[in-house]
Design a protein around this motif. Structure first.
Motif, PDB file in Angstrom:
ATOM      1  N   VAL A 128      33.368  25.261  35.366  1.00  0.00           N
ATOM      2  CA  VAL A 128      34.208  25.573  36.519  1.00  0.00           C
ATOM      3  C   VAL A 128      33.378  26.344  37.550  1.00  0.00           C
ATOM      4  O   VAL A 128      32.421  27.039  37.195  1.00  0.00           O
ATOM      5  CB  VAL A 128      35.447  26.407  36.144  1.00  0.00           C
ATOM      6  CG1 VAL A 128      36.338  25.643  35.189  1.00  0.00           C
ATOM      7  CG2 VAL A 128      35.047  27.746  35.528  1.00  0.00           C
ATOM      8  N   THR A 129      33.767  26.214  38.820  1.00  0.00           N
ATOM      9  CA  THR A 129      33.202  27.069  39.859  1.00  0.00           C
ATOM     10  C   THR A 129      34.188  28.190  40.159  1.00  0.00           C
ATOM     11  O   THR A 129      35.407  27.998  40.095  1.00  0.00           O
ATOM     12  CB  THR A 129      32.929  26.295  41.161  1.00  0.00           C
ATOM     13  OG1 THR A 129      34.134  25.648  41.594  1.00  0.00           O
ATOM     14  CG2 THR A 129      31.843  25.276  40.979  1.00  0.00           C
ATOM     15  N   ILE A 130      33.654  29.360  40.488  1.00  0.00           N
ATOM     16  CA  ILE A 130      34.468  30.519  40.852  1.00  0.00           C
ATOM     17  C   ILE A 130      33.979  30.982  42.214  1.00  0.00           C
ATOM     18  O   ILE A 130      32.868  31.519  42.353  1.00  0.00           O
ATOM     19  CB  ILE A 130      34.354  31.624  39.797  1.00  0.00           C
ATOM     20  CG1 ILE A 130      34.742  31.065  38.421  1.00  0.00           C
ATOM     21  CG2 ILE A 130      35.252  32.810  40.164  1.00  0.00           C
ATOM     22  CD1 ILE A 130      34.318  31.925  37.252  1.00  0.00           C
ATOM     23  N   GLN A 131      34.794  30.749  43.235  1.00  0.00           N
ATOM     24  CA  GLN A 131      34.378  30.921  44.627  1.00  0.00           C
ATOM     25  C   GLN A 131      33.861  32.312  44.952  1.00  0.00           C
ATOM     26  O   GLN A 131      32.750  32.484  45.448  1.00  0.00           O
ATOM     27  CB  GLN A 131      35.572  30.669  45.549  1.00  0.00           C
ATOM     28  CG  GLN A 131      36.062  29.274  45.678  1.00  0.00           C
ATOM     29  CD  GLN A 131      37.240  29.245  46.633  1.00  0.00           C
ATOM     30  OE1 GLN A 131      38.339  28.981  46.201  1.00  0.00           O
ATOM     31  NE2 GLN A 131      37.032  29.528  47.901  1.00  0.00           N
ATOM     32  N   HIS A 132      34.711  33.313  44.729  1.00  0.00           N
ATOM     33  CA  HIS A 132      34.493  34.628  45.327  1.00  0.00           C
ATOM     34  C   HIS A 132      33.349  35.411  44.701  1.00  0.00           C
ATOM     35  O   HIS A 132      32.874  36.390  45.277  1.00  0.00           O
ATOM     36  CB  HIS A 132      35.781  35.445  45.267  1.00  0.00           C
ATOM     37  CG  HIS A 132      36.975  34.673  45.747  1.00  0.00           C
ATOM     38  ND1 HIS A 132      37.034  34.097  46.993  1.00  0.00           N
ATOM     39  CD2 HIS A 132      38.153  34.356  45.135  1.00  0.00           C
ATOM     40  CE1 HIS A 132      38.198  33.469  47.133  1.00  0.00           C
ATOM     41  NE2 HIS A 132      38.887  33.601  46.021  1.00  0.00           N
ATOM     42  N   ILE A 133      32.923  34.991  43.515  1.00  0.00           N
ATOM     43  CA  ILE A 133      31.801  35.683  42.879  1.00  0.00           C
ATOM     44  C   ILE A 133      30.618  34.726  42.678  1.00  0.00           C
ATOM     45  O   ILE A 133      29.764  34.967  41.831  1.00  0.00           O
ATOM     46  CB  ILE A 133      32.212  36.344  41.552  1.00  0.00           C
ATOM     47  CG1 ILE A 133      32.910  35.354  40.616  1.00  0.00           C
ATOM     48  CG2 ILE A 133      33.106  37.553  41.820  1.00  0.00           C
ATOM     49  CD1 ILE A 133      33.246  35.942  39.243  1.00  0.00           C
ATOM     50  N   ASN A 134      30.589  33.645  43.474  1.00  0.00           N
ATOM     51  CA  ASN A 134      29.435  32.716  43.491  1.00  0.00           C
ATOM     52  C   ASN A 134      28.948  32.395  42.082  1.00  0.00           C
ATOM     53  O   ASN A 134      27.800  32.681  41.718  1.00  0.00           O
ATOM     54  CB  ASN A 134      28.291  33.314  44.310  1.00  0.00           C
ATOM     55  CG  ASN A 134      28.647  33.480  45.768  1.00  0.00           C
ATOM     56  OD1 ASN A 134      29.575  32.854  46.271  1.00  0.00           O
ATOM     57  ND2 ASN A 134      27.930  34.347  46.465  1.00  0.00           N
ATOM     58  N   LYS A 135      29.809  31.741  41.321  1.00  0.00           N
ATOM     59  CA  LYS A 135      29.522  31.578  39.896  1.00  0.00           C
ATOM     60  C   LYS A 135      29.927  30.198  39.391  1.00  0.00           C
ATOM     61  O   LYS A 135      30.947  29.641  39.801  1.00  0.00           O
ATOM     62  CB  LYS A 135      30.295  32.648  39.115  1.00  0.00           C
ATOM     63  CG  LYS A 135      30.072  32.683  37.616  1.00  0.00           C
ATOM     64  CD  LYS A 135      30.861  33.854  37.021  1.00  0.00           C
ATOM     65  CE  LYS A 135      30.684  33.993  35.531  1.00  0.00           C
ATOM     66  NZ  LYS A 135      31.462  35.157  34.996  1.00  0.00           N
ATOM     67  N   PRO A 156      38.984  31.754  33.244  1.00  0.00           N
ATOM     68  CA  PRO A 156      37.578  31.956  33.614  1.00  0.00           C
ATOM     69  C   PRO A 156      37.354  33.111  34.576  1.00  0.00           C
ATOM     70  O   PRO A 156      36.248  33.638  34.665  1.00  0.00           O
ATOM     71  CB  PRO A 156      37.202  30.636  34.285  1.00  0.00           C
ATOM     72  CG  PRO A 156      38.327  29.694  34.004  1.00  0.00           C
ATOM     73  CD  PRO A 156      39.525  30.550  33.837  1.00  0.00           C
ATOM     74  N   ALA A 157      38.395  33.489  35.343  1.00  0.00           N
ATOM     75  CA  ALA A 157      38.219  34.512  36.375  1.00  0.00           C
ATOM     76  C   ALA A 157      39.569  35.097  36.745  1.00  0.00           C
ATOM     77  O   ALA A 157      40.623  34.588  36.344  1.00  0.00           O
ATOM     78  CB  ALA A 157      37.554  33.918  37.611  1.00  0.00           C
ATOM     79  N   ALA A 158      39.533  36.192  37.511  1.00  0.00           N
ATOM     80  CA  ALA A 158      40.768  36.798  37.987  1.00  0.00           C
ATOM     81  C   ALA A 158      41.393  35.958  39.089  1.00  0.00           C
ATOM     82  O   ALA A 158      42.601  35.731  39.117  1.00  0.00           O
ATOM     83  CB  ALA A 158      40.490  38.214  38.494  1.00  0.00           C
ATOM     84  N   THR A 159      40.582  35.506  40.027  1.00  0.00           N
ATOM     85  CA  THR A 159      41.015  34.616  41.099  1.00  0.00           C
ATOM     86  C   THR A 159      39.857  33.698  41.472  1.00  0.00           C
ATOM     87  O   THR A 159      38.711  33.955  41.123  1.00  0.00           O
ATOM     88  CB  THR A 159      41.418  35.400  42.378  1.00  0.00           C
ATOM     89  OG1 THR A 159      40.272  36.150  42.842  1.00  0.00           O
ATOM     90  CG2 THR A 159      42.562  36.357  42.109  1.00  0.00           C
ATOM     91  N   GLY A 160      40.169  32.622  42.175  1.00  0.00           N
ATOM     92  CA  GLY A 160      39.111  31.836  42.804  1.00  0.00           C
ATOM     93  C   GLY A 160      38.523  30.694  42.018  1.00  0.00           C
ATOM     94  O   GLY A 160      37.539  30.097  42.455  1.00  0.00           O
ATOM     95  N   THR A 161      39.077  30.324  40.858  1.00  0.00           N
ATOM     96  CA  THR A 161      38.581  29.122  40.181  1.00  0.00           C
ATOM     97  C   THR A 161      38.904  27.902  41.033  1.00  0.00           C
ATOM     98  O   THR A 161      40.017  27.759  41.520  1.00  0.00           O
ATOM     99  CB  THR A 161      39.237  28.980  38.792  1.00  0.00           C
ATOM    100  OG1 THR A 161      38.991  30.154  38.033  1.00  0.00           O
ATOM    101  CG2 THR A 161      38.667  27.782  38.046  1.00  0.00           C
ATOM    102  N   TRP A 162      37.936  27.017  41.227  1.00  0.00           N
ATOM    103  CA  TRP A 162      38.199  25.859  42.102  1.00  0.00           C
ATOM    104  C   TRP A 162      37.810  24.537  41.438  1.00  0.00           C
ATOM    105  O   TRP A 162      38.656  23.758  41.085  1.00  0.00           O
ATOM    106  CB  TRP A 162      37.464  26.011  43.442  1.00  0.00           C
ATOM    107  CG  TRP A 162      38.078  25.174  44.523  1.00  0.00           C
ATOM    108  CD1 TRP A 162      39.049  25.562  45.402  1.00  0.00           C
ATOM    109  CD2 TRP A 162      37.798  23.789  44.817  1.00  0.00           C
ATOM    110  NE1 TRP A 162      39.386  24.512  46.227  1.00  0.00           N
ATOM    111  CE2 TRP A 162      38.635  23.407  45.897  1.00  0.00           C
ATOM    112  CE3 TRP A 162      36.933  22.846  44.286  1.00  0.00           C
ATOM    113  CZ2 TRP A 162      38.630  22.127  46.450  1.00  0.00           C
ATOM    114  CZ3 TRP A 162      36.926  21.560  44.831  1.00  0.00           C
ATOM    115  CH2 TRP A 162      37.771  21.215  45.902  1.00  0.00           C
ATOM    116  N   GLY A 163      36.530  24.265  41.289  1.00  0.00           N
ATOM    117  CA  GLY A 163      36.102  22.965  40.775  1.00  0.00           C
ATOM    118  C   GLY A 163      36.078  22.904  39.258  1.00  0.00           C
ATOM    119  O   GLY A 163      35.859  23.908  38.575  1.00  0.00           O
ATOM    120  N   ILE A 164      36.316  21.712  38.725  1.00  0.00           N
ATOM    121  CA  ILE A 164      36.277  21.473  37.275  1.00  0.00           C
ATOM    122  C   ILE A 164      35.406  20.258  37.005  1.00  0.00           C
ATOM    123  O   ILE A 164      35.512  19.250  37.707  1.00  0.00           O
ATOM    124  CB  ILE A 164      37.676  21.185  36.701  1.00  0.00           C
ATOM    125  CG1 ILE A 164      38.686  22.254  37.120  1.00  0.00           C
ATOM    126  CG2 ILE A 164      37.628  21.072  35.179  1.00  0.00           C
ATOM    127  CD1 ILE A 164      40.118  21.870  36.798  1.00  0.00           C
TER     128      ILE A 164
END
Length: 403
Positions: A156-163, A137-145
């Motif tokens: 999924v949530t992606i921290q660093h790009i508020n997504k 889903p992203a380069a870095t920062g995937t957190w919640g599922i």
């Protein structure tokens, strides 16, 4: 690279990740460490329960593993897992989020600080085995599922790009999401926990207090950095990197829970927001929507508590109840799951090497029903956080490297 001696000592910063510190007298050649300080036990990040299979799945950031346990396991000693997935083939490293698909008997887990892959394993997977499929889903920062088995989707949530990115459940590889929630009107700020209420067609997101402006669909600035870290970047990709410096629009904001329509897309404003002093929100991590009892559960790491709100809560409102106090054995909880079938709520305590279980309706300074121990009683742990860091001790002329 040469490290110069400084006239002042640098303090070792251990902000989490696997607690391994290698100490070297110099950085020349193929040297063994002088000594090693290591946490040898699993550190539970997130947790999910399949009540019908009597199984608990936990993500372990410290030993790079995904583990399952018997749900009713009661022991004062270190618990024996049913299965342990770990190793190079598995692709697991700094795993944070976990979710279980009780219909298709699969476990979803995501790496966070390094390769941010979403990996899917079968219930009976064990050892150093590859995932059934991998989504990036992203380069870095995937957190919640969050899984939505009613509409056959995963988010999924992606921290660093508020997504927030929503995919079809069987998505794999570099597949594009079905839709995203991203942009200045969304109110997303370093999103972590995520929950989908399929019955009421809503998505809930837990936000931390750091914000920087990101436009809907904005390219991930961490993409090339991730390739460099993996050692797969090409000269052409590296040469294409441009520093687009602009005035910062970053700020600190109040932590919040934002709620959206399940089908919201792009720069969609939330339907409602839980935020303010009365909420007691402080570093909210995993969240869970109990649509049966119309309640929202929050692992509130900043206050070592589990907060419970009405599902439809909005604004600066106090929790309807909370689990908090020394008897609870909660300490900076991160993972959270509500087992509606067995009327239980689970929480992970990374700094305690434990998962604690309570009655769903528990309140105040209450004892856990039982504790899942990943380490002997009293074993120290660093908790979880971002890997990396290096320090130089000029007095002893030693270099300390967390790994």
């Amino acid at each position: 690279m040469r490290i110069r001696k400084k006239s002042f000592a640098l303090t070792l910063l251990l902000l989490g990740g696997p607690a391994v510190v290698f100490v070297f007298s110099q950085l020349r050649g193929n040297l063994a460490p002088i000594r090693t300080v290591q946490d040898p036990y699993p550190v539970f990040a997130d947790i999910a329960v399949d009540a019908d299979a009597n199984m608990v799945a936990v993500a372990d950031e410290n030993k790079f593993s995904l583990r399952t346990y018997d749900r009713e396991l009661v022991t004062g000693d270190v618990a024996d897992p049913r299965t342990v997935i770990t190793g190079t083939k598995s692709g697991i490293d700094f795993v944070c989020g976990v979710a279980v698909d009780s219909i298709h008997k699969q476990i979803y887990t995501a790496n966070n600080d390094t390769a941010a892959d979403l990996m899917i394993f079968n219930y009976d997977s064990h050892g150093d085995v590859p995932p059934e499929r991998v989504l990036t889903p992203a380069a870095t920062g995937t957190w919640g599922i969050a899984l939505d088995l009613v509409h056959d989707e995963v988010a999924v949530t992606i921290q660093h790009i508020n997504k927030v990115a929503v995919y079809r459940r069987l998505a794999a590889g570099e597949e594009k999401p079905l839709r995203i929630i991203q942009g200045p009107d969304t109110g997303l700020s370093d999103p972590h926990g995520l929950a989908i209420d399929a019955e009421n067609n809503e998505i809930f997101v837990a936000n931390h207090d750091s914000y920087h402006e990101v436009l809907a669909g904005q390219a991930d600035p961490n993409a090339v950095t991730s390739l460099i870290a993996r050692g797969t970047v090409t000269r052409e990709e590296l040469a294409a990197v441009r520093l687009d410096l602009r005035p910062s629009k970053g700020s600190f904001v109040e932590p919040s829970i934002t709620v959206y329509s399940r089908t919201a897309g792009n720069d969609a404003a939330p339907l409602r927001v839980i935020r303010g002093a009365k909420t007691e929100l402080s570093v909210p991590m995993k969240i869970f929507v109990d649509s049966v009892h119309d309640e929202l559960f929050v692992a509130n790491s900043g206050s070592s508590a589990i907060l419970v709100f009405a599902r439809t809560a909005s604004g600066d409102v106090a929790p309807i109840r909370k689990i908090q106090g020394p008897d609870t054995r909660l300490k900076k909880p991160v993972g959270l799951f509500v087992d509606v079938k067995n009327d239980e709520v689970w929480a992970t305590n990374p700094e305690q090497h434990t998962a604690t279980v309570y009655k769903r309706t528990a309140e105040g300074n209450t004892l856990p029903l039982r504790i899942l121990n990943a380490a002997p009683e009293g074993a120290p742990a660093p908790g979880i956080g971002n890997p990396g860091g290096i320090a130089y001790d000029p007095m002893r002329q030693q270099i300390l490297v967390p790994n």
